[in-house]
Design a protein around this motif. Sequence first.
Motif, PDB file in Angstrom:
ATOM      1  N   LEU A 241       0.848  -1.176   0.000  1.00 46.28           N
ATOM      2  CA  LEU A 241       0.000   0.000   0.000  1.00 46.28           C
ATOM      3  C   LEU A 241       0.893   1.238   0.000  1.00 46.28           C
ATOM      4  O   LEU A 241       1.697   1.453   0.909  1.00 46.28           O
ATOM      5  CB  LEU A 241      -0.902   0.011   1.245  1.00 46.28           C
ATOM      6  CG  LEU A 241      -1.693   1.299   1.479  1.00 46.28           C
ATOM      7  CD1 LEU A 241      -2.745   1.493   0.389  1.00 46.28           C
ATOM      8  CD2 LEU A 241      -2.353   1.299   2.865  1.00 46.28           C
ATOM      9  N   ALA A 242       0.758   2.068  -1.046  1.00 43.20           N
ATOM     10  CA  ALA A 242       1.503   3.332  -1.106  1.00 43.20           C
ATOM     11  C   ALA A 242       0.697   4.390  -0.351  1.00 43.20           C
ATOM     12  O   ALA A 242      -0.499   4.540  -0.592  1.00 43.20           O
ATOM     13  CB  ALA A 242       1.711   3.748  -2.555  1.00 43.20           C
ATOM     14  N   TYR A 243       1.358   5.129   0.536  1.00 44.41           N
ATOM     15  CA  TYR A 243       0.622   6.098   1.344  1.00 44.41           C
ATOM     16  C   TYR A 243       1.365   7.431   1.348  1.00 44.41           C
ATOM     17  O   TYR A 243       2.568   7.519   1.095  1.00 44.41           O
ATOM     18  CB  TYR A 243       0.428   5.592   2.769  1.00 44.41           C
ATOM     19  CG  TYR A 243       1.700   5.334   3.548  1.00 44.41           C
ATOM     20  CD1 TYR A 243       2.293   6.366   4.287  1.00 44.41           C
ATOM     21  CD2 TYR A 243       2.303   4.079   3.555  1.00 44.41           C
ATOM     22  CE1 TYR A 243       3.458   6.147   5.008  1.00 44.41           C
ATOM     23  CE2 TYR A 243       3.466   3.845   4.274  1.00 44.41           C
ATOM     24  CZ  TYR A 243       4.035   4.874   4.995  1.00 44.41           C
ATOM     25  OH  TYR A 243       5.187   4.667   5.705  1.00 44.41           O
ATOM     26  N   SER A 244       0.590   8.471   1.685  1.00 50.13           N
ATOM     27  CA  SER A 244       1.133   9.829   1.729  1.00 50.13           C
ATOM     28  C   SER A 244       1.581  10.213   3.128  1.00 50.13           C
ATOM     29  O   SER A 244       2.521  10.985   3.308  1.00 50.13           O
ATOM     30  CB  SER A 244       0.081  10.842   1.245  1.00 50.13           C
ATOM     31  OG  SER A 244      -0.343  10.530  -0.060  1.00 50.13           O
ATOM     32  N   LYS A 245       0.861   9.661   4.148  1.00 47.42           N
ATOM     33  CA  LYS A 245       1.199  10.023   5.521  1.00 47.42           C
ATOM     34  C   LYS A 245       0.581   9.012   6.470  1.00 47.42           C
ATOM     35  O   LYS A 245      -0.510   8.490   6.224  1.00 47.42           O
ATOM     36  CB  LYS A 245       0.678  11.433   5.852  1.00 47.42           C
ATOM     37  CG  LYS A 245       1.120  11.947   7.220  1.00 47.42           C
ATOM     38  CD  LYS A 245       0.669  13.379   7.429  1.00 47.42           C
ATOM     39  CE  LYS A 245       1.194  13.911   8.767  1.00 47.42           C
ATOM     40  NZ  LYS A 245       0.812  15.329   8.985  1.00 47.42           N
ATOM     41  N   VAL A 246       1.284   8.726   7.568  1.00 45.85           N
ATOM     42  CA  VAL A 246       0.752   7.877   8.617  1.00 45.85           C
ATOM     43  C   VAL A 246       0.037   8.772   9.621  1.00 45.85           C
ATOM     44  O   VAL A 246       0.615   9.748  10.126  1.00 45.85           O
ATOM     45  CB  VAL A 246       1.860   7.076   9.323  1.00 45.85           C
ATOM     46  CG1 VAL A 246       1.267   6.252  10.466  1.00 45.85           C
ATOM     47  CG2 VAL A 246       2.592   6.188   8.343  1.00 45.85           C
ATOM     48  N   VAL A 247      -1.227   8.443   9.913  1.00 39.49           N
ATOM     49  CA  VAL A 247      -2.011   9.213  10.872  1.00 39.49           C
ATOM     50  C   VAL A 247      -2.109   8.400  12.164  1.00 39.49           C
ATOM     51  O   VAL A 247      -2.744   7.353  12.212  1.00 39.49           O
ATOM     52  CB  VAL A 247      -3.425   9.494  10.325  1.00 39.49           C
ATOM     53  CG1 VAL A 247      -4.222  10.322  11.338  1.00 39.49           C
ATOM     54  CG2 VAL A 247      -3.336  10.212   8.989  1.00 39.49           C
ATOM     55  N   GLN A 248      -1.448   8.883  13.205  1.00 44.11           N
ATOM     56  CA  GLN A 248      -1.484   8.193  14.497  1.00 44.11           C
ATOM     57  C   GLN A 248      -2.367   8.960  15.474  1.00 44.11           C
ATOM     58  O   GLN A 248      -2.345  10.191  15.518  1.00 44.11           O
ATOM     59  CB  GLN A 248      -0.074   8.053  15.077  1.00 44.11           C
ATOM     60  CG  GLN A 248       0.745   6.953  14.430  1.00 44.11           C
ATOM     61  CD  GLN A 248       1.996   6.629  15.226  1.00 44.11           C
ATOM     62  OE1 GLN A 248       2.544   7.513  15.905  1.00 44.11           O
ATOM     63  NE2 GLN A 248       2.441   5.384  15.165  1.00 44.11           N
ATOM     64  N   GLU A 260      -5.206  16.313   9.335  1.00 39.59           N
ATOM     65  CA  GLU A 260      -3.822  16.035   8.972  1.00 39.59           C
ATOM     66  C   GLU A 260      -3.480  16.833   7.723  1.00 39.59           C
ATOM     67  O   GLU A 260      -4.275  16.933   6.777  1.00 39.59           O
ATOM     68  CB  GLU A 260      -3.626  14.544   8.698  1.00 39.59           C
ATOM     69  CG  GLU A 260      -3.756  13.680   9.926  1.00 39.59           C
ATOM     70  CD  GLU A 260      -2.616  13.873  10.916  1.00 39.59           C
ATOM     71  OE1 GLU A 260      -1.500  14.242  10.485  1.00 39.59           O
ATOM     72  OE2 GLU A 260      -2.838  13.665  12.123  1.00 39.59           O
ATOM     73  N   VAL A 261      -2.265  17.406   7.709  1.00 41.90           N
ATOM     74  CA  VAL A 261      -1.782  18.165   6.562  1.00 41.90           C
ATOM     75  C   VAL A 261      -0.751  17.332   5.821  1.00 41.90           C
ATOM     76  O   VAL A 261       0.209  16.837   6.428  1.00 41.90           O
ATOM     77  CB  VAL A 261      -1.161  19.510   6.987  1.00 41.90           C
ATOM     78  CG1 VAL A 261      -0.566  20.231   5.777  1.00 41.90           C
ATOM     79  CG2 VAL A 261      -2.209  20.389   7.661  1.00 41.90           C
TER      80      VAL A 261
END
Length: 293
Positions: A241-248, A260-261
């Motif tokens: 899975l290609a992702y732009s940002k990890v949201v924790q 999230e920015v």
Amino acid sequence: MAEQKDNRILKVLLGIFILSLLGLGVWSYNTYQENEGIKIALNDEKAQIQMELDNISSEYSIEIEKGNVLSADLTDARDRIKRLVDSVSKLKTDVKVISILRRELANIKKDRQLLQDRINTLEVVNQNLALENENTLAALNTEIIKSQDQNSTIANLNSNMARASALIPTNFTPVGIIVRSSGKQIENDRASRVDDIKVCFTLPENPLATTGVTSFYLQVINPDNNVLGENKSKEFDGQKLAYSKVVQFNYKGKELDLCEVVGVNEDNIVKGRYRINLYNGPVLVSSSEMTLR
């Protein structure tokens, strides 16, 4: 006178002799006829007894061919009949032979009845066993069906529980933003003005959901089909899975608002439609689109 008297005596004696001969002949003829009749009757009885023995032997053969559990006993009884018929067929038919045949036939019939009773008993036992097996199989099938139904019910419950406990974001909204030097963020839909992309969403209250620190994966894809932001990949179940940002975030079972920015390269901000996806592991939990002009 004496001579005439002697002649009369001779004539009487001759007559008696002739009558005796005639009587003897009649007796001999009758005796012969009687003996012939006895022979015929004995031969007929012998044939009748042999036919009965053959019939009993055939009955045994039929039972043996069925694979009867008493096949060994039936074979012995059939061989006994064969030996008896073979031995008697070589003897001259007389009263003694017929007497032997009568006695042996009576014994064989008695043995046949005993064997038939045993066969009937075994058939009843086998029928009861077959019925018991059918009932057991039916009961087993019923239990299997119940088990399958229970497994299906459990699977459905697990599936429902999994869905009920899933964190499904609401109000999933992506926007383009201009970031001032002061840090202030201003929404804008002009590609030439946009600096970054901000995505906001709400995690609803869910007492069934797992609490604690959790990670979602935010994916932003521009009109050129490029993944913006970090553009890293994570492998789930053999797929990347290609992702732009990890949201924790730390979820405590209560409603939680998140924004999230995604920092992007200016060269990747182009006019057109953008697709924004949010994944919980390999599962897509939310999706939206936006257009920059």
